[in-house]
Motif scaffolding. Sequence first.
Motif, short mmCIF file in Angstrom:
data_model
loop_
_atom_site.label_atom_id
_atom_site.label_comp_id
_atom_site.label_asym_id
_atom_site.label_seq_id
_atom_site.Cartn_x
_atom_site.Cartn_y
_atom_site.Cartn_z
N THR A 176 13.77 -17.12 -14.44
CA THR A 176 12.20 -17.23 -14.90
C THR A 176 12.36 -17.25 -16.47
OG1 THR A 176 12.53 -14.63 -15.17
CG2 THR A 176 11.64 -15.42 -13.08
N GLY A 177 13.46 -16.98 -17.20
CA GLY A 177 13.77 -17.21 -18.58
C GLY A 177 12.72 -16.11 -19.07
N ALA A 178 12.39 -14.88 -18.47
CA ALA A 178 11.61 -13.73 -19.26
C ALA A 178 12.39 -12.39 -18.83
CB ALA A 178 10.25 -14.10 -18.82
N ARG A 179 12.26 -11.74 -19.69
CA ARG A 179 12.96 -10.20 -19.52
C ARG A 179 11.85 -9.67 -18.92
NH1 ARG A 179 17.93 -10.00 -19.36
NH2 ARG A 179 18.12 -10.62 -21.67
N THR A 180 11.95 -8.77 -17.92
CA THR A 180 11.27 -7.90 -17.24
C THR A 180 11.31 -6.46 -17.86
OG1 THR A 180 12.56 -7.38 -15.24
CG2 THR A 180 11.14 -9.07 -14.96
N LEU A 181 10.39 -6.48 -19.06
CA LEU A 181 10.85 -5.31 -20.03
C LEU A 181 10.46 -4.00 -19.35
CD1 LEU A 181 9.56 -6.83 -23.34
CD2 LEU A 181 12.11 -6.59 -22.54
N ASP A 182 9.31 -4.05 -18.60
CA ASP A 182 8.76 -2.73 -18.17
C ASP A 182 9.71 -2.25 -16.96
OD1 ASP A 182 6.66 -2.77 -19.71
OD2 ASP A 182 4.95 -3.04 -18.13
N SER A 183 10.46 -3.13 -16.28
CA SER A 183 11.13 -2.70 -15.12
C SER A 183 12.49 -2.16 -15.75
CB SER A 183 11.69 -3.92 -14.22
OG SER A 183 12.37 -4.67 -14.91
N ARG A 184 12.82 -2.64 -17.02
CA ARG A 184 14.11 -2.32 -17.57
C ARG A 184 13.96 -0.76 -18.31
NH1 ARG A 184 16.79 -5.70 -22.37
NH2 ARG A 184 14.86 -4.81 -23.61
N GLY A 208 0.74 -1.14 0.11
CA GLY A 208 -0.08 -0.09 0.00
C GLY A 208 0.78 1.31 0.12
N SER A 209 1.98 1.47 -0.31
CA SER A 209 3.06 2.30 -0.28
C SER A 209 3.39 2.94 -1.63
CB SER A 209 4.23 2.05 0.55
OG SER A 209 5.26 2.89 0.31
N HIS A 210 3.56 4.12 -1.65
CA HIS A 210 4.16 4.96 -2.97
C HIS A 210 5.64 4.56 -2.92
CE1 HIS A 210 0.33 6.28 -4.36
NE2 HIS A 210 0.24 6.86 -3.01
N TRP A 211 6.25 4.03 -2.02
CA TRP A 211 7.87 3.90 -2.08
C TRP A 211 8.23 2.80 -2.84
CZ3 TRP A 211 10.71 8.03 -0.94
CH2 TRP A 211 10.21 8.84 -0.10
N GLY A 212 8.94 2.74 -3.93
CA GLY A 212 9.17 1.43 -4.72
C GLY A 212 10.65 1.41 -5.29
N ASN A 213 10.69 0.39 -6.21
CA ASN A 213 12.00 0.22 -6.67
C ASN A 213 11.81 -1.12 -7.67
OD1 ASN A 213 14.37 -0.99 -7.66
ND2 ASN A 213 15.24 -0.04 -5.62
N MET A 214 11.81 -0.78 -9.00
CA MET A 214 11.59 -1.76 -9.94
C MET A 214 12.61 -2.95 -10.04
SD MET A 214 13.56 0.85 -11.11
CE MET A 214 12.22 2.01 -11.36
N LEU A 215 13.71 -2.68 -9.56
CA LEU A 215 14.57 -3.77 -9.71
C LEU A 215 14.48 -5.13 -8.65
CD1 LEU A 215 17.91 -1.69 -9.43
CD2 LEU A 215 16.82 -2.69 -11.44
N TRP A 216 13.41 -5.02 -7.84
CA TRP A 216 13.31 -6.13 -7.01
C TRP A 216 12.41 -7.08 -7.77
CZ3 TRP A 216 15.92 -6.89 -2.86
CH2 TRP A 216 16.08 -5.68 -2.02
N GLU A 217 11.93 -6.56 -8.82
CA GLU A 217 11.30 -7.60 -9.77
C GLU A 217 11.96 -8.55 -10.62
OE1 GLU A 217 7.88 -7.73 -13.42
OE2 GLU A 217 8.90 -6.00 -12.97
#
Length: 536
Positions: free
Chosen positions: A378-386, A346-355
């Motif tokens: 996972t075999g899948a690139r996390t394109l949005d986080s990149r 429920g927070s607005h603090w984030g970091n996309m690298l944890w994905e």
Amino acid sequence: MIYRTLLSGFALALAASSALADVSTKTVESLSAPETIETQAGKLDFRNGAPTEETAQKVYDTLDFTNALNVYNNSFRGASALAIVKGVEEVGAKPGDVVIFSELMDASSLFLTANADTVYYFTTLDLSKGPVVIEQPSGALGTINDMWFSWVVDIGNPGPDRGLGGKYLIVGPDYDGPLPEGGYFVARAKTNLALYAARAFLVDNDPKPTVENIKRTMKIYPYEPGSFGSSMAQALEGTVRIAGEPKIPETKFIEASDRAFNTIPPSDFGFFEMINENVQNEPATSYDVELAGQLAAIGIVHGKPFNPDDRMKKILSDAAAVGQATGRALNWRFAMKHPEWAYYEGSHWGNMLWEGGAFFETPPPAFKEGKFEPLPPTGARTLDSRTAFYYAYTLDSPGMIMNIPGVGSQYLMGFLDAEGESFDGAKTYKVTLPKGIPAKAFWSFTLYDNQTRSMLQTPQKYPRAGSQSYPSPAAEADKDGATTVYFAPTQPEGVARGNWIQTDPKKGWFTILRLYSPLPSFFDKSWRLSEVELVK
């Protein structure tokens, strides 16, 4: 025999006819083109399944736009790497020259989300003429990336020298000559140029000892095959000719503190001109074939001129506009699409690298009882986080996001206030850090301009607040041990200077909390800072 063959053929035809009769009208309709259909590409018309010329043109325009948008999102990292090279050239730095911020980086220069807490120093490595030696100073924290921000090797604390310093040998893509048996940390890059970026911590809130150490010990020079690291036994094998030690030139340091220059790529048609320049400079094999295919689809091919016509220029400009919007949406409004990027529920603090971790594929490994426990790929690139990461941040390294208490640094990005609204530079906000801030070394907030993603320019010069007393006063804790930091255009009454970061009434901003040498309470989330709250 002829009769039997004809009979057999007739039987097959009859069977096929019978099979077709069993195909339902619904099935045929599902694989057929309608006479007309409304889509995001516009109205598409077909005559008995054949597209009209106008429809074909709409499809081709959509394909070109889609490929251009993919290029923007997937190769922003390449344009950003080249923009750094061009930026340091603005202050007179050639490959091998070291750009250093002796009085820390301030808001004068445009760097994607740099900090005002550590001594930065950069250089470009030209590997086209052979391997390059770096004599690494002690006490650093950094990485070497190629011109697509692909990781080559970590240096300093997260690297093999573990912060003690040592000799690195960086080898380019075309070198096939002899290499030393030992004495160096050897790494290979896929591009002719590579980026060296490091930062070092202050000593007792003073950058001078750190700068002196860097200037005294850092050396960059060409590798001499057969010199240090090659034994007589290796020479006897005929693989190398014994050579004397190379002449080590004096390292040229260029002071960059308080200097204005840009290291960020454009977000208009000029972006594609910059990415084409990077493609032409580097080997065609330095980036993956899928990206190469997207680039080729819009006319960017290694060894060929890039000459888009007016139609294509319009499409590329539109794609850059949507690409920029994508980077901004995935940072400012990540929760709409990726609520898992929030660090706290429920927070607005984030970091996309944890994905997907530093390589945008598998989350970072767990760290238990002094040992890493890697997660299955996972075999899948996390394109949005990149895409989100490279739009607002730079460089790639496994050391950037680690679950290790007491090692490295951790980051929480804040783009929205407690009510989910973007920050207004004319208003006053506050954030509270409870007692026991989980940073063994130090912590800080830094403010960034929404438009440039660089440090916010105000009369304060260093838009930061934290536990260090340089380059601005340290933040003071309240009686209960909590620390409250304010973001406002003017210093709030009764608030200490070290607890206030100045904003610009005419600009929006966002912030990053940095925790250096983070403690267990950060990782287990038993410590949690407040959301950024609007005061007035």
